[in-house]
Design a protein around this motif. Structure first.
Motif, short mmCIF file in Angstrom:
data_model
loop_
_atom_site.label_atom_id
_atom_site.label_comp_id
_atom_site.label_asym_id
_atom_site.label_seq_id
_atom_site.Cartn_x
_atom_site.Cartn_y
_atom_site.Cartn_z
N GLU A 70 -2.86 -0.60 2.41
CA GLU A 70 -4.21 -1.11 2.11
C GLU A 70 -4.39 -2.52 2.65
N GLU A 100 -9.90 1.56 1.32
CA GLU A 100 -10.47 2.03 0.05
C GLU A 100 -9.75 3.28 -0.45
N HIS A 103 -6.42 2.25 -1.76
CA HIS A 103 -6.59 1.56 -3.04
C HIS A 103 -6.76 2.55 -4.19
#
Length: 112
Positions: A70, A100, A103
């Motif tokens: 990430e 994203e 994450h």
């Protein structure tokens, strides 16, 4: 580690790696001012491919590795977004989407 269906995440990682490779090739041909972008493209592509391998092998560190992936994707997206080249803009978008996705799937890094 829970057994997740990683197909969508793997698709984002693969798209990011492929888009970074395209951007890398273009940045190399454009000369020295794009060197930092090219380096981050390569780092990001390598990181995404490694994340795919860890997830597919159900590695015990796969979800923790996504923290690093990430971060690299976010750095690459930030760098590419600064350039007006179409390949850089596409790369910035792919990297942001991948960051994203990482994450939403990562676990915190723990030392044991």
């Amino acid at each position: 580690m829970e057994n997740h269906n990683h197909q969508q995440l793997i698709e984002k990682l693969l798209n990011c790696a492929n888009t970074c490779e395209i951007c890398f090739s273009h940045c190399l041909s454009e000369g020295g001012m794009m060197a930092n972008c090219a380096k981050l493209d390569r780092d990001c592509a390598d990181s995404c491919r490694h994340a795919i391998a860890l997830l597919q092998s159900q590695s015990v560190i796969g979800h923790q590795y996504l923290v690093l992936c990430e971060e690299i994707c976010r750095k690459c997206a930030e760098e590419c977004a600064q350039h007006q080249h179409e390949h850089c803009q596409r790369c910035a978008q792919a990297c942001q989407e991948c960051a994203e996705a990482c994450h939403s799937h990562h676990e915190q890094i723990t030392q044991r």
